[in-house]
Design an enzyme around this catalytic site. Structure first.
Site, PDB file in Angstrom:
ATOM      1  N   GLY A  35     -83.502  38.424   4.206  1.00  0.00           N
ATOM      2  CA  GLY A  35     -83.774  39.814   4.541  1.00  0.00           C
ATOM      3  C   GLY A  35     -83.311  40.780   3.472  1.00  0.00           C
ATOM      4  O   GLY A  35     -83.941  41.831   3.260  1.00  0.00           O
ATOM      5  N   THR A  36     -82.230  40.474   2.775  1.00  0.00           N
ATOM      6  CA  THR A  36     -81.752  41.358   1.711  1.00  0.00           C
ATOM      7  C   THR A  36     -82.764  41.402   0.575  1.00  0.00           C
ATOM      8  O   THR A  36     -83.071  42.480   0.044  1.00  0.00           O
ATOM      9  CB  THR A  36     -80.383  40.885   1.191  1.00  0.00           C
ATOM     10  OG1 THR A  36     -79.484  40.748   2.279  1.00  0.00           O
ATOM     11  CG2 THR A  36     -79.824  41.862   0.186  1.00  0.00           C
ATOM     12  N   VAL A  64     -79.356  26.858   5.630  1.00  0.00           N
ATOM     13  CA  VAL A  64     -79.026  26.270   4.335  1.00  0.00           C
ATOM     14  C   VAL A  64     -79.849  26.971   3.258  1.00  0.00           C
ATOM     15  O   VAL A  64     -81.079  26.859   3.237  1.00  0.00           O
ATOM     16  CB  VAL A  64     -79.315  24.753   4.310  1.00  0.00           C
ATOM     17  CG1 VAL A  64     -78.967  24.181   2.928  1.00  0.00           C
ATOM     18  CG2 VAL A  64     -78.529  24.038   5.385  1.00  0.00           C
ATOM     19  N   THR A  66     -77.660  28.927   0.334  1.00  0.00           N
ATOM     20  CA  THR A  66     -76.753  29.151  -0.800  1.00  0.00           C
ATOM     21  C   THR A  66     -75.755  28.011  -0.982  1.00  0.00           C
ATOM     22  O   THR A  66     -74.973  28.030  -1.940  1.00  0.00           O
ATOM     23  CB  THR A  66     -75.978  30.469  -0.609  1.00  0.00           C
ATOM     24  OG1 THR A  66     -75.225  30.388   0.604  1.00  0.00           O
ATOM     25  CG2 THR A  66     -76.921  31.652  -0.542  1.00  0.00           C
ATOM     26  N   ASP A 125     -71.281  32.578  10.417  1.00  0.00           N
ATOM     27  CA  ASP A 125     -71.754  32.476   9.031  1.00  0.00           C
ATOM     28  C   ASP A 125     -71.015  31.341   8.315  1.00  0.00           C
ATOM     29  O   ASP A 125     -69.795  31.213   8.438  1.00  0.00           O
ATOM     30  CB  ASP A 125     -71.509  33.800   8.311  1.00  0.00           C
ATOM     31  CG  ASP A 125     -72.415  33.993   7.112  1.00  0.00           C
ATOM     32  OD1 ASP A 125     -72.782  32.987   6.484  1.00  0.00           O
ATOM     33  OD2 ASP A 125     -72.762  35.157   6.814  1.00  0.00           O
ATOM     34  N   ILE A 126     -71.754  30.530   7.583  1.00  0.00           N
ATOM     35  CA  ILE A 126     -71.167  29.429   6.816  1.00  0.00           C
ATOM     36  C   ILE A 126     -71.303  29.675   5.318  1.00  0.00           C
ATOM     37  O   ILE A 126     -70.331  29.658   4.570  1.00  0.00           O
ATOM     38  CB  ILE A 126     -71.832  28.082   7.183  1.00  0.00           C
ATOM     39  CG1 ILE A 126     -71.651  27.781   8.674  1.00  0.00           C
ATOM     40  CG2 ILE A 126     -71.243  26.943   6.326  1.00  0.00           C
ATOM     41  CD1 ILE A 126     -70.222  27.680   9.133  1.00  0.00           C
ATOM     42  N   LYS A 137     -61.706  32.985  -5.337  1.00  0.00           N
ATOM     43  CA  LYS A 137     -60.830  32.040  -6.037  1.00  0.00           C
ATOM     44  C   LYS A 137     -60.929  32.236  -7.546  1.00  0.00           C
ATOM     45  O   LYS A 137     -59.917  32.184  -8.258  1.00  0.00           O
ATOM     46  CB  LYS A 137     -61.192  30.610  -5.662  1.00  0.00           C
ATOM     47  CG  LYS A 137     -60.399  29.570  -6.451  1.00  0.00           C
ATOM     48  CD  LYS A 137     -60.706  28.155  -6.029  1.00  0.00           C
ATOM     49  CE  LYS A 137     -59.900  27.163  -6.872  1.00  0.00           C
ATOM     50  NZ  LYS A 137     -60.099  25.762  -6.445  1.00  0.00           N
ATOM     51  N   HIS A 275     -39.140  57.311  26.042  1.00  0.00           N
ATOM     52  CA  HIS A 275     -38.549  56.103  25.458  1.00  0.00           C
ATOM     53  C   HIS A 275     -38.975  54.845  26.218  1.00  0.00           C
ATOM     54  O   HIS A 275     -38.179  53.972  26.514  1.00  0.00           O
ATOM     55  CB  HIS A 275     -37.026  56.231  25.391  1.00  0.00           C
ATOM     56  CG  HIS A 275     -36.569  57.452  24.645  1.00  0.00           C
ATOM     57  ND1 HIS A 275     -36.835  57.660  23.309  1.00  0.00           N
ATOM     58  CD2 HIS A 275     -35.901  58.556  25.070  1.00  0.00           C
ATOM     59  CE1 HIS A 275     -36.330  58.826  22.928  1.00  0.00           C
ATOM     60  NE2 HIS A 275     -35.758  59.388  23.982  1.00  0.00           N
ATOM     61  N   GLY A 304     -40.731  67.172  26.535  1.00  0.00           N
ATOM     62  CA  GLY A 304     -40.934  66.419  25.304  1.00  0.00           C
ATOM     63  C   GLY A 304     -41.450  65.015  25.533  1.00  0.00           C
ATOM     64  O   GLY A 304     -41.433  64.190  24.613  1.00  0.00           O
ATOM     65  N   ASP A 469     -22.972  44.246  46.508  1.00  0.00           N
ATOM     66  CA  ASP A 469     -22.421  45.550  46.132  1.00  0.00           C
ATOM     67  C   ASP A 469     -23.490  46.627  45.963  1.00  0.00           C
ATOM     68  O   ASP A 469     -23.269  47.793  46.305  1.00  0.00           O
ATOM     69  CB  ASP A 469     -21.572  45.435  44.858  1.00  0.00           C
ATOM     70  CG  ASP A 469     -22.272  44.706  43.722  1.00  0.00           C
ATOM     71  OD1 ASP A 469     -23.436  44.282  43.902  1.00  0.00           O
ATOM     72  OD2 ASP A 469     -21.655  44.537  42.653  1.00  0.00           O
TER      73      ASP A 469
END
Length: 515
Positions: A35-36, A64, A66, A125-126, A137, A275, A304, A469
């Site tokens: 598509g690109t 498949v 690239t 995506d693979i 890299k 707090h 506050g 208590d």
């Protein structure tokens, strides 16, 4: 070194035509896929298909295309390495100097209501991550771009010197590995949930930067706010800020605590937090009535603080809120009149959360807490008490009114730092003892805060009483009914004190420690 060839393959095509055209004008040969490639051709940008590089067609519905030595040799070959150069020349391969790739929209896919498992898997995506990782890299020689926000800077450097700087390539490579790690973390999380595995051998999580913060809990601490990629509505992370200066680290923590508490109630409710502890909680027939009760719970501490409501803020409530200094008001929505009133104060932050799940629909999420050298993970405490499961431990049953107040107190005490005691009367908290080292100390604080309001109030405790208590103290203050988990080896001591003083006491069998 000059950039001569670029490989472009993107799912998100934002800015890609302009970027590609500028590269072509800089005499960079463009290689693209699917598509690109079609888009660039339609826009008149010169481009060659990936199959012309690999000598192999795109197959299996584009799965498949690239994953080929002709692509990855061009990405991974070390320029200046004689053996790599010999192999490239011998095999007739060409270098790829720039990669612009973004990935199949896996996150957007699984966010869609009712998405099928098959559709989710198809959007993993693979080839894209593989190209990104190869290029990253080899960033000493290859420029890799995964974010359209970096297109302009890359183009500027190419126009100035024909290539990017090593510093830029290092920065872009680091971004790529963060991107692919986050992508894989989402996939791992999705598949783990599909299998129902609660505590896998590795926990992979990812968050996106929502905003840098001026500082953390204190000015000398750096901080930032990160958001889950699939964060749901009704949270601080997804709230829309309508007014006021930036949120601080403490603001976000307190707002989150306030939303957690107010989300316990189906009826109109308002909570004030300081707090990360509630200082006042009220319920009523309207949000205005609920706010009045939350305010009256502790008129001093609310100053506050952060106020959260589970109903839209109307004009009447806004007029009351406007009377005191507040850091944040957070609600599902604000009426136009309420916004006009509250925006008169420059610094108050107004957050709109939209609708949020009813208490009965809330689901446990994963709560993560960092410790030195590790991470604690647990399910959030969304336990809802079934009134029919209560066990009366005393001779006297609570009245209907007492039971209603006890259940209200139980919803609040689970959000108070342990040891926690909450006193309730007439649909509002009148005393809160939080974070004490012993339970009787928490009770003393709550009773002292309540003063005369303690007489006729009910008491909720987040955990059992280790001895009698606390009950003695409650009886002396005029408290009439108690709700607690039970389970102490000395429960009988507490029960005996309650019976002797005519108090009703119910046990839930559930503890709500909060550290």
């Amino acid at each position: 070194m000059t950039i001569r060839r670029a490989l472009i393959s993107v799912s998100d095509k934002t800015g890609i035509v302009e970027f590609a055209r500028a590269l072509a004008e800089a005499s960079v040969e463009l290689v693209s896929t699917g598509g690109t490639k079609s888009l660039l051709e339609r826009e008149g940008v010169p481009v060659i298909g990936i199959s012309e590089v690999t000598g192999f067609p795109e197959i299996m519905d584009g799965r498949v295309k690239t994953l080929h030595p002709a692509v990855h040799s061009g990405l991974l070959a070390v320029r200046g390495n004689a053996e790599h150069t010999r192999q490239m020349e011998e095999l007739g391969l060409s270098y790829i100097d720039l990669v612009a790739v973004n990935l199949y929209p896996f996150q957007e896919t699984i966010a869609k209501p009712g998405v099928s498992y098959e559709e989710a898997i198809e959007n993993i995506d693979i080839g894209g991550p593989t190209m990104l990782r190869s290029a990253a890299k080899n960033h000493a020689d290859v420029t890799v771009v995964v974010d359209a926000a970096d297109y302009a800077n890359v183009l500027d450097e190419i126009r100035q010197q024909g290539d990017t700087t090593l510093e830029t390539r290092k920065r872009l490579a680091a971004k790529v590995f963060r991107h692919t790690a986050a992508y894989d973390a989402l996939i791992a999380d999705y598949l783990t949930k599909q299998t129902g595995e609660a505590w896998p051998e590795r926990l992979t999580v990812t968050y996106e930067l929502a905003q840098p913060l001026r500082y953390g809990e204190n000015p000398h601490q750096g901080a930032a706010f990160y958001r889950q990629p699939l964060a749901g509505a009704g949270s601080v992370a997804t709230a829309e800020q309508l007014h006021g200066k930036e949120l601080s680290y403490n603001n976000i923590n307190d707002a989150n605590a306030a939303l957690s508490i107010v989300g316990e109630f189906a009826e109109p409710a308002v909570v004030a937090v300081k707090h990360m502890n509630p200082c006042g909680v009220g319920i009523g027939t309207t949000v205005e009535e609920a706010y009045r009760k939350a305010y009256e719970s502790d008129p001093t501490s609310i100053f506050g603080g952060i106020v959260a409501a589970n109903r839209p803020i109307d004009r009447e409530t806004a007029e009351l809120l406007h009377e005191i200094f507040l850091e944040i008001v957070i609600a599902p929505d604000f009426s136009p009149e309420a916004l006009d009133i509250l925006k008169q104060k420059k610094n108050i932050r107004l957050l709109r959360t939209g609708t949020e799940p009813a208490p009965s629909e809330r689901k446990a999420a994963r709560q993560l807490t960092s410790v030195e050298g590790g991470l604690l993970a647990q399910d959030t405490d969304v336990h809802t008490l079934d009134p029919s499961a209560l066990k009366t431990a005393t001779e006297r049953e609570p009245s209907a009114e007492e039971l209603e107040q006890l259940l209200f107190g139980w919803n609040v005490v689970k959000h108070v730092k342990s040891n926690a005691i909450v006193l309730v009367k007439d649909g509002m908290t009148v005393g809160i003892g939080a974070g004490q080292m012993n339970r009787v100390g928490a009770a003393r604080i709550a009773i002292e805060q309540a003063g005369e309001k303690a007489r006729g109030a009910v008491l909720a405790s987040d955990a059992f009483f280790p001895m009698g208590d606390t009950l003695e103290l409650a009886a002396a203050a005029g408290i009439t009914a108690i709700i607690q988990p039970g389970g102490s080896v000395r429960d009988e001591e507490s029960i005996e004190v309650a019976n002797r003083n005519g108090m009703a006491m119910v046990m839930t069998g559930v503890r709500h420690f909060k550290h």
